[in-house]
Design a protein around this motif. Structure first.
Motif, short mmCIF file in Angstrom:
data_model
loop_
_atom_site.label_atom_id
_atom_site.label_comp_id
_atom_site.label_asym_id
_atom_site.label_seq_id
_atom_site.Cartn_x
_atom_site.Cartn_y
_atom_site.Cartn_z
N UNK A 180 -98.93 -10.76 -4.52
CA UNK A 180 -98.85 -9.64 -3.58
C UNK A 180 -98.79 -8.29 -4.29
N UNK A 181 -98.25 -8.27 -5.49
CA UNK A 181 -98.26 -7.03 -6.27
C UNK A 181 -99.66 -6.78 -6.81
N UNK A 182 -100.29 -7.82 -7.30
CA UNK A 182 -101.66 -7.68 -7.80
C UNK A 182 -102.58 -7.14 -6.71
N UNK A 183 -102.44 -7.66 -5.51
CA UNK A 183 -103.30 -7.22 -4.40
C UNK A 183 -102.94 -5.83 -3.89
N UNK A 184 -101.79 -5.31 -4.31
CA UNK A 184 -101.38 -3.98 -3.89
C UNK A 184 -100.69 -3.94 -2.55
N UNK A 185 -100.24 -5.10 -2.06
CA UNK A 185 -99.57 -5.16 -0.76
C UNK A 185 -98.13 -4.66 -0.85
N UNK A 186 -97.49 -4.89 -1.99
CA UNK A 186 -96.14 -4.39 -2.24
C UNK A 186 -96.07 -3.91 -3.68
N UNK A 187 -95.18 -2.98 -3.94
CA UNK A 187 -94.95 -2.54 -5.33
C UNK A 187 -93.50 -2.08 -5.44
N UNK A 188 -92.60 -2.98 -5.85
CA UNK A 188 -91.17 -2.67 -5.87
C UNK A 188 -90.71 -1.79 -7.02
N UNK A 189 -91.54 -1.61 -8.06
CA UNK A 189 -91.08 -0.91 -9.26
C UNK A 189 -91.93 0.31 -9.59
N UNK A 190 -93.24 0.16 -9.64
CA UNK A 190 -94.11 1.24 -10.08
C UNK A 190 -94.59 2.11 -8.91
N UNK A 191 -94.96 3.37 -9.18
CA UNK A 191 -95.31 4.30 -8.10
C UNK A 191 -96.68 4.07 -7.47
N UNK A 192 -97.53 3.27 -8.13
CA UNK A 192 -98.87 2.99 -7.60
C UNK A 192 -99.04 1.48 -7.51
N UNK A 193 -99.61 1.02 -6.41
CA UNK A 193 -99.83 -0.41 -6.20
C UNK A 193 -101.28 -0.77 -6.49
N UNK A 194 -101.51 -2.01 -6.88
CA UNK A 194 -102.86 -2.48 -7.13
C UNK A 194 -102.99 -3.07 -8.52
N UNK A 195 -104.24 -3.09 -9.02
CA UNK A 195 -104.48 -3.69 -10.33
C UNK A 195 -105.65 -3.02 -11.04
N UNK A 196 -105.80 -3.31 -12.30
CA UNK A 196 -106.91 -2.78 -13.10
C UNK A 196 -108.23 -3.32 -12.54
N UNK A 197 -109.23 -2.47 -12.35
CA UNK A 197 -110.52 -2.94 -11.85
C UNK A 197 -111.07 -4.10 -12.68
#
Length: 283
Positions: A180-197
């Motif tokens: 869910x962090x990889x997909x950018x649905x949630x991000x509990x720690x960092x200011x931007x959600x998602x992953x490296x292209x």
């Protein structure tokens, strides 16, 4: 040293070790960093030395770094020397987080060229369950060690390597954060959600069974062969949020007996320092 232990060590093996050994307590909590020291003070394996993720296994955060930038090799070696570590010392690392922080210590020891380091299977909980005693007494460090920095046993890549791999798709970038962090649905720690292209997700949880124990070497080999293919040594790049959990997946690849892979220590928290590097969401 004859037959050093270099991956997992059972509590039985730790009970019966008869070589020069130094034990390190790596307990930590990313959300409440003081917790690890508190737990250590409340009870640790006899003679275990506490090693703090923020203070020893990381250098200060900068405007361009991730959350846990690597310290210099020499400063980490100096810490180990101050703990009595020499060239022939067997190191043992444990935590209470299924090896998560112990794996960062394991990887860093190999990064400075020290191979004789193992993770205690099941951590301090297994130790206590199987009759091991704990103490609140400070360890007695008799003498300074003579450990030196040697040729690294690990491959490190920087952000430029990841930019190149993302654009050319010539190396697999494997992000081990939760799906869910990889997909950018949630991000509990960092200011931007998602992953490296163009990165793919191999969640850390893939390494464990339903009870939270490491899968067998054969099972791990099947998982990583399926996810990474028939890769050349050091070609795949492992990353995570801040370069900590990627070390655990690197450890599991070693446990599986597969060729080594590279680690990107800066990871997601460094990548997002520059918005021009791009962000993807979803699968």
């Amino acid at each position: 040293m004859t037959n050093p232990l270099t991956t997992l060590m059972s509590t039985k093996e730790l009970f019966s070790l008869d070589c020069e050994t130094v034990i390190f307590d790596c307990r930590f909590d990313l959300m409440t960093p003081e917790t690890g020291q508190q737990e250590y003070d409340e009870g640790h394996i006899e003679d275990a030395i506490y090693v703090n993720l923020d203070e020893v296994m990381s250098s200060p955060i900068t405007s361009t770094s991730g959350r846990h930038p690597l310290p210099s090799k020499e400063s980490f070696a100096q810490f180990l020397r101050s703990c009595g570590v020499s060239e022939n010392t067997q190191l043992v690392a444990y935590d209470n987080s299924a090896g998560l922080f112990a794996a960062r210590f394991w990887w860093m020891c190999r990064w400075i060229g020290h191979e004789s380091v193992a993770i205690l299977e099941g951590g301090i909980n297994a130790w206590k369950q199987q009759g091991g005693k704990v103490t609140t007494e400070a360890p007695n460090i008799n003498q300074k060690g003579d450990l030196t920095v040697k040729e690294s046993l690990e491959s490190v890549v920087d952000v430029d390597d990841v930019i190149k791999a993302s654009k050319l798709k010539d190396r697999i970038i494997a992000d081990v954060r939760a799906a869910e962090r990889f997909r950018g649905e949630v991000e509990p720690i960092d200011p931007v959600a998602g992953h490296v292209p163009n990165a793919k997700n191999i969640p850390l949880s893939d390494n464990y069974d339903a009870e939270g124990q490491f899968l067998s070497a054969d099972q791990l080999q099947q998982i990583y062969r399926h996810k990474l293919g028939d890769y050349k040594a050091q070609d795949p790049i492992l990353m995570c949020g801040s370069g900590v959990t990627a070390c655990l997946s690197r450890f599991c690849i070693e446990l599986a007996g597969l060729p080594p892979v590279s680690v990107y220590p800066g990871s997601w928290s460094e990548w997002i320092r520059d918005p021009n590097r791009g962000v993807e969401t979803g699968n």
